[in-house]
Motif scaffolding. Structure first.
Motif, PDB file in Angstrom:
ATOM      1  N   MET A   1     -93.464  10.087  -8.668  1.00 45.39           N
ATOM      2  CA  MET A   1     -92.675   9.053  -9.229  1.00 45.39           C
ATOM      3  C   MET A   1     -93.268   8.675 -10.754  1.00 45.39           C
ATOM      4  N   GLY A   2     -94.601   8.838 -10.933  1.00 45.52           N
ATOM      5  CA  GLY A   2     -95.097   8.525 -12.114  1.00 45.52           C
ATOM      6  C   GLY A   2     -94.656   9.565 -13.254  1.00 45.52           C
ATOM      7  N   LEU A   4     -91.839  11.209 -13.254  1.00 48.60           N
ATOM      8  CA  LEU A   4     -90.510  11.044 -13.522  1.00 48.60           C
ATOM      9  C   LEU A   4     -90.236   9.650 -14.429  1.00 48.60           C
ATOM     10  N   LEU A   5     -91.413   8.924 -14.494  1.00 45.34           N
ATOM     11  CA  LEU A   5     -91.214   7.600 -15.222  1.00 45.34           C
ATOM     12  C   LEU A   5     -91.778   7.941 -16.611  1.00 45.34           C
ATOM     13  N   SER A   8     -88.881   9.843 -18.435  1.00 45.16           N
ATOM     14  CA  SER A   8     -88.011   8.653 -18.637  1.00 45.16           C
ATOM     15  C   SER A   8     -88.501   7.829 -20.010  1.00 45.16           C
ATOM     16  N   PHE A 158     -83.779   8.121 -13.198  1.00 47.68           N
ATOM     17  CA  PHE A 158     -85.115   7.966 -12.728  1.00 47.68           C
ATOM     18  C   PHE A 158     -85.554   6.540 -12.436  1.00 47.68           C
ATOM     19  N   LYS A 159     -85.163   5.639 -13.673  1.00 50.74           N
ATOM     20  CA  LYS A 159     -85.789   4.377 -13.441  1.00 50.74           C
ATOM     21  C   LYS A 159     -85.099   3.338 -12.191  1.00 50.74           C
ATOM     22  N   ALA A 162     -86.925   4.916  -9.269  1.00 52.86           N
ATOM     23  CA  ALA A 162     -88.313   4.227  -8.989  1.00 52.86           C
ATOM     24  C   ALA A 162     -88.092   2.664  -8.726  1.00 52.86           C
ATOM     25  N   TYR A 163     -86.920   2.016  -9.111  1.00 58.97           N
ATOM     26  CA  TYR A 163     -86.853   0.453  -8.847  1.00 58.97           C
ATOM     27  C   TYR A 163     -86.611   0.438  -7.362  1.00 58.97           C
ATOM     28  N   ALA A 165     -87.595   2.601  -5.096  1.00 61.35           N
ATOM     29  CA  ALA A 165     -88.755   2.969  -4.395  1.00 61.35           C
ATOM     30  C   ALA A 165     -90.064   1.839  -4.339  1.00 61.35           C
ATOM     31  N   ALA A 167     -91.533   1.340  -7.318  1.00 54.78           N
ATOM     32  CA  ALA A 167     -92.556   1.742  -8.137  1.00 54.78           C
ATOM     33  C   ALA A 167     -92.131   1.347  -9.658  1.00 54.78           C
ATOM     34  N   GLY A 168     -91.173   0.488 -10.061  1.00 53.01           N
ATOM     35  CA  GLY A 168     -90.628   0.453 -11.193  1.00 53.01           C
ATOM     36  C   GLY A 168     -89.898  -1.052 -11.518  1.00 53.01           C
TER      37      GLY A 168
END
Length: 199
Positions: A1-2, A4-5, A8, A158-159, A162-163, A165, A167-168
């Motif tokens: 995930m890191g 991908l962010l 992003s 991606f954002k 992440a949200y 999950a 993670a964002g």
């Protein structure tokens, strides 16, 4: 995930750079429009090239700025319905919209625009107006604009993943510091000395 962010954020930086550059195109269009009007009124001199370059600049702002509008969450939403949904539901709808509508649309319109662009470039197509401009730079804005919009769509996808999950931050928040920790509330517990006025 890191990863991908991180990707992003790179796309966001590119989109922000494009958006901030487009501001100057608006200024250029305004100055050209004013100069054209002054020349026409004072000296009775007109130019189709001056008129068309204004259209080209407006088209550039409109086409190339779509991704920036998406980044700023400034695109059109049906707020009457969206505000009644939970953040998770709105995020899931956004993911579906990006995957099944936005990205396929960007791909198809770019594919359809490409033969028109290449034909105009190869033939040196010009405006039908006397003194008009060459057309292929205008046609190039279509695939370029949709490519930038698709890139920003991937970033937004991606954002949102992440949200969901955890993670964002919430990508639908309008304020840039909406997820900053609230300032700590400190309470002054120092007692006033006898006879001292409370301030």
């Amino acid at each position: 995930m890191g990863m991908l962010l991180k990707l992003s954020r790179m796309i966001d930086r590119l989109t922000r750079l494009v958006g901030q550059t487009l501001i100057w195109l608006i200024l250029a269009a305004t100055l050209i429009s004013a100069a054209n009007a002054i020349a026409r009124k004072l000296f009775n001199v007109g130019s189709n090239a001056f008129l068309e370059i204004q259209w080209y600049l407006f088209a550039a702002v409109f086409m190339l700025g779509a991704g920036y509008a998406f980044l700023q969450n400034a695109h059109v939403r049906i707020d009457v319905l969206a505000n009644k949904l939970s953040k998770r539901t709105r995020t899931l709808i956004d993911i579906g919209g990006i995957l099944f509508f936005l990205l396929p649309m960007c791909y198809l319109l770019s594919v359809f625009a490409w033969p028109v662009l290449t034909s105009a470039y190869e033939t040196g197509e010009m405006s039908s107006n006397a003194g008009g401009l060459i057309r292929w730079p205008l046609f190039a804005l279509v695939p370029a604009g949709f490519a930038l919009l698709a890139l920003q769509g991937i970033s937004e996808l991606f954002k949102r993943i992440a949200y969901l999950a955890g993670a964002g931050p919430d990508p639908l928040a309008h304020e840039p510091d909406a997820h900053a920790a609230p300032p700590a509330v400190t309470q002054d517990t120092t007692e006033n000395a006898p006879g001292e006025a409370r301030k």
